[in-house]
Design a protein around this motif. Structure first.
Motif, PDB file in Angstrom:
ATOM      1  N   PHE B 223     -89.757  10.590-109.157  1.00  0.00           N
ATOM      2  CA  PHE B 223     -89.157   9.480-109.891  1.00  0.00           C
ATOM      3  C   PHE B 223     -87.641   9.482-109.708  1.00  0.00           C
ATOM      4  O   PHE B 223     -87.023   8.423-109.533  1.00  0.00           O
ATOM      5  CB  PHE B 223     -89.538   9.593-111.374  1.00  0.00           C
ATOM      6  N   GLY B 224     -87.051  10.677-109.693  1.00  0.00           N
ATOM      7  CA  GLY B 224     -85.604  10.787-109.480  1.00  0.00           C
ATOM      8  C   GLY B 224     -85.210  10.229-108.118  1.00  0.00           C
ATOM      9  O   GLY B 224     -84.244   9.472-107.991  1.00  0.00           O
ATOM     10  N   LEU B 227     -85.471   6.410-108.166  1.00  0.00           N
ATOM     11  CA  LEU B 227     -84.336   5.767-108.838  1.00  0.00           C
ATOM     12  C   LEU B 227     -83.088   5.818-107.958  1.00  0.00           C
ATOM     13  O   LEU B 227     -82.398   4.821-107.768  1.00  0.00           O
ATOM     14  CB  LEU B 227     -84.060   6.442-110.184  1.00  0.00           C
ATOM     15  N   GLY B 228     -82.832   7.014-107.394  1.00  0.00           N
ATOM     16  CA  GLY B 228     -81.686   7.157-106.505  1.00  0.00           C
ATOM     17  C   GLY B 228     -81.820   6.232-105.306  1.00  0.00           C
ATOM     18  O   GLY B 228     -80.846   5.601-104.870  1.00  0.00           O
ATOM     19  N   ILE B 230     -83.518   3.384-105.094  1.00  0.00           N
ATOM     20  CA  ILE B 230     -83.307   1.981-105.470  1.00  0.00           C
ATOM     21  C   ILE B 230     -81.816   1.709-105.599  1.00  0.00           C
ATOM     22  O   ILE B 230     -81.302   0.693-105.117  1.00  0.00           O
ATOM     23  CB  ILE B 230     -84.055   1.651-106.785  1.00  0.00           C
ATOM     24  N   TYR B 231     -81.112   2.658-106.214  1.00  0.00           N
ATOM     25  CA  TYR B 231     -79.660   2.513-106.352  1.00  0.00           C
ATOM     26  C   TYR B 231     -79.016   2.365-104.975  1.00  0.00           C
ATOM     27  O   TYR B 231     -78.200   1.489-104.732  1.00  0.00           O
ATOM     28  CB  TYR B 231     -79.082   3.734-107.075  1.00  0.00           C
ATOM     29  N   THR B 234     -79.985  -1.115-103.393  1.00  0.00           N
ATOM     30  CA  THR B 234     -79.359  -2.285-104.036  1.00  0.00           C
ATOM     31  C   THR B 234     -77.851  -2.292-103.836  1.00  0.00           C
ATOM     32  O   THR B 234     -77.239  -3.342-103.722  1.00  0.00           O
ATOM     33  CB  THR B 234     -79.664  -2.336-105.551  1.00  0.00           C
ATOM     34  N   HIS B 235     -77.242  -1.115-103.805  1.00  0.00           N
ATOM     35  CA  HIS B 235     -75.791  -1.080-103.644  1.00  0.00           C
ATOM     36  C   HIS B 235     -75.363  -1.148-102.188  1.00  0.00           C
ATOM     37  O   HIS B 235     -74.250  -1.522-101.889  1.00  0.00           O
ATOM     38  CB  HIS B 235     -75.205   0.146-104.348  1.00  0.00           C
ATOM     39  N   GLN B 238     -74.728  -4.614-101.426  1.00  0.00           N
ATOM     40  CA  GLN B 238     -73.429  -5.014-101.960  1.00  0.00           C
ATOM     41  C   GLN B 238     -72.308  -4.575-101.015  1.00  0.00           C
ATOM     42  O   GLN B 238     -71.395  -5.337-100.710  1.00  0.00           O
ATOM     43  CB  GLN B 238     -73.254  -4.357-103.317  1.00  0.00           C
TER      44      GLN B 238
END
Lengths: 395, 255
Positions: B223-224, B227-228, B230-231, B234-235, B238
């Motif tokens: 899960f960690g 999450l990392g 996805i971050y 998504t970034h 950007q």
């Protein structure tokens, strides 16, 4: 300005009354013990303080991880302006949960024991570690607000550069913590009523925490606009409302599937003590808010969103109380209603929560500077309430 | 070798000497008033229930795989290899999960004390460690409460039912309930007459929570990373967008 001022002094009086009663009950609790200060018994070792202060307290703090995950991890920038009040709510919520635990634990001075006396087979051990670590992480997530206020630029820079790590840890710990409060009850297959005992308990607790996190954010934004004269960010709340629809729908469908597979659908239509409480819960938590939010007019409207959010909150509070109290009454063969002292202590924590939130909102940079963020998204007619509450009532 | 207690209700005469011996052994008050109480409590670890001319004891079952010990976050409750489930107040923080989790409602609390602890029968763990019988078994004048090796007692219980089927229900309570218990009961009338539940699972209760808890070490890195990840994704988008924008600006400026 007279209307809000009267309201202010009224609530101040209420606050003082609750605090005085709370101090009396605190003395009673620590000098005379749990027997004198609660209606707990050998049949009912867990009551209002666990059912509401801890179970609901943690649940109502779920906006913190839900919104930080959306903004910092999923990079949904338009929620950015509401992230600080949700972190404040979560941090406050966890601090109050810790305080409430000190009342409920029989030997609260031993609360640190899990640090050196470990039983990893215990769900309570997992809960203890999640509470400790997540409160710490929330303090770190909250720290930029304080550091900014005191203009501590170097510390601020360090915290900001590590923020991603805190956020990921926070989401991880929250996921574990929210679900583990459901896992606690997996050890009671013959005790908890089949309406609530399910192998999916941890999943239900986690999913409902997300729903409550969203509802709580809508609720607290609406309250802030009402009492602190904040401009209501209606477009953001509309988005949150849509997410809430999806989460509630998922929760409702999973609940149905779970009941179907465990063969307890028939019980829903069999009149009984537990059935009444279950129907109340499912109506408030899923049916009513989902029904409301599926109507576009309600979903787009500030009051409609507020109503749906409040129903969701009440519904899942009912759910947690059903799991902790209603669902075990039959098995232990006795009923439990909290003693007045228990209610006073709970009221004291709620009052403290509101008061500290108000103080923090007044003295710390919780809300973004008015008009500084994405002014294009704002609509002129988005005030939460057009009646009687003038802008900047709290100033 | 794990020890156990076999209580045969058909041999019991309801003299309550076991109650008295238990109180003496554990330093608890005992008089006519306490004797009349038909519930276990923080000051009464065992009780003899009466129903017409039938009797039944209630006490801690000292489960083979006890829910109370499994749920205790600080290991204050422990299953010893000899059989007794013991309690250490110096570790306890008073969360009372043991009370909520026990399928028999055994652990009791000292509600009226400012420094309370959990109270229950601990199967005379000290005496058992010294090779002695429990106080209740030693005093029993009829042998209704018998102490011994659990396996041997189980065989004996089966033999008693087999030799005298008219006298017993064909059920040894505690042989299989919640994975088996150190205390086992024989009776001629249904156990639920005396508040023992007849719908208990035969699975050891700690397995219900362990099957979730045991997955956490696997869940955390997965899960960690998710999450990392996805971050990062998504970034990244950007960063690319920002780089492209500044590139355009530079090109625009150069022209």
């Amino acid at each position: 300005m007279t209307v809000p001022r009267i309201r202010f002094t009224f609530w101040k009086a209420v606050f003082i009354v609750i605090m005085v009663a709370g101090i009396y009950c605190t003395v009673l609790r620590f000098y005379r013990g749990l027997g004198a200060s609660t209606n707990l018994s050998d049949q009912f070792p867990w009551g209002l303080w666990i059912g509401f202060d801890v179970m609901c307290g943690v649940m109502l703090a779920a906006g913190g991880f839900t919104l930080t995950a959306a903004v910092e991890i999923f990079n949904i920038k338009r929620f950015h302006s509401i992230i600080r009040p949700t972190i404040l709510t979560a941090f406050l919520g966890y601090l109050l949960v810790c305080a409430a635990l000190m009342y409920d634990l029989g030997l609260p001075w031993n609360i640190w024991h899990p640090l050196i006396m470990r039983n990893p087979h215990s769900v309570m051990f997992e809960v203890a570690y999640c509470v400790m670590f997540y409160t710490t992480v929330l303090a770190l997530e909250f720290s930029p607000i304080v550091l900014e206020h005191f203009k501590l630029k170097r510390a601020l820079k360090v915290v900001r550069s590590l923020m991603v790590v805190f956020v990921i840890l926070g989401v991880l710990l929250s996921t574990l913590h929210q679900s583990s409060l459901g896992t606690l009850y997996l050890i009671m297959p013959n005790k908890l009523h089949p309406f609530w005992y399910s192998p999916l308990l941890p999943v239900f607790f986690f999913l409902s925490a997300i729903a409550v996190g969203l509802a709580m954010t809508i609720f607290e934004s609406s309250m802030s606009s009402k009492y602190f004269g904040r401009e209501l960010e209606l477009p953001i709340l509309r988005d949150l409302g849509r997410v809430l629809v999806v989460v509630l729908a998922l929760y409702g469908i999973l609940k149905f599937e779970d009941f179907y597979h465990r063969g307890v659908l028939g019980l829903v239509f069999t009149p009984g003590y537990e059935q009444r409480f279950f129907l109340l819960e499912i109506f408030l938590s899923v049916l009513a808010p989902l029904g409301l939010l599926l109507i576009p007019k309600v979903r787009e409207n500030a009051q409609g969103l507020y109503l749906a959010a409040v129903l969701t909150l009440l519904g899942f509070v009912t759910n947690r109380l059903n799991v902790t109290i209603t669902g075990v009454e039959n098995a232990v063969g006795s009923r439990y209603t909290p003693k007045w002292t228990e209610v006073v202590i709970t009221a004291m924590f709620i009052a403290l929560g509101f008061a500290i939130f108000g103080l923090a909102a007044k003295y710390l940079p919780i809300f973004p500077e008015e008009k500084a963020h994405v002014p294009a998204l704002r609509e002129p007619s988005t005030r939460f309430s057009e009646v009687a509450v003038p802008a900047h009532a709290g100033d | 070798m794990s020890k156990g207690i076999l209580y045969d209700a058909t041999m019991c005469i309801g003299c309550k000497q076991c109650e008295q011996a238990c109180a003496t052994e554990n330093g608890l008050p005992y008089d006519d008033r306490v004797a009349a109480q038909e519930v276990t409590s923080a000051h009464k670890y065992t009780t003899v229930l009466t129903k017409d001319d039938k009797f039944m004891r209630r006490m801690c079952m000292n489960c083979d795989d006890p829910a109370c010990a499994s749920v205790c976050p600080v290991g204050a409750l422990k299953k010893t290899s000899l059989g007794p489930v013991t309690y250490d107040k110096s570790r306890c923080m008073g969360c009372r999960y043991c009370m909520a989790a026990c399928p028999f409602g055994v652990p009791k609390y000292e509600w009226d004390k400012a420094v309370p602890g959990v109270r229950k029968c601990i199967m005379c763990s000290k005496r058992v460690a010294e090779g002695k019988q429990t106080a209740c078994a030693e005093i029993c004048p009829t042998g209704a409460t018998k102490f011994g090796d659990r396996e041997a007692l189980l065989e004996e219980a089966k033999k008693r039912i087999h030799d005298n089927p008219g006298n017993y229900l064909p059920h040894i309570f505690g042989e299989a309930e919640v994975g088996g218990t150190s205390v086992m009961l024989l009776s001629s009338i249904p156990f639920n007459t005396f508040g023992y539940r007849n719908d208990l699972t035969e699975r050891a209760l700690p397995m219900y929570t362990y099957q979730v808890l045991s997955r956490i070490p696997d869940f955390v890195p997965l899960f960690g990373t998710m999450l990392g990840g996805i971050y990062w994704i998504t970034h990244r988008r950007q960063d690319v967008a920002e780089a492209e924008a500044s590139e355009k600006d530079q090109k625009g400026g150069a022209r």
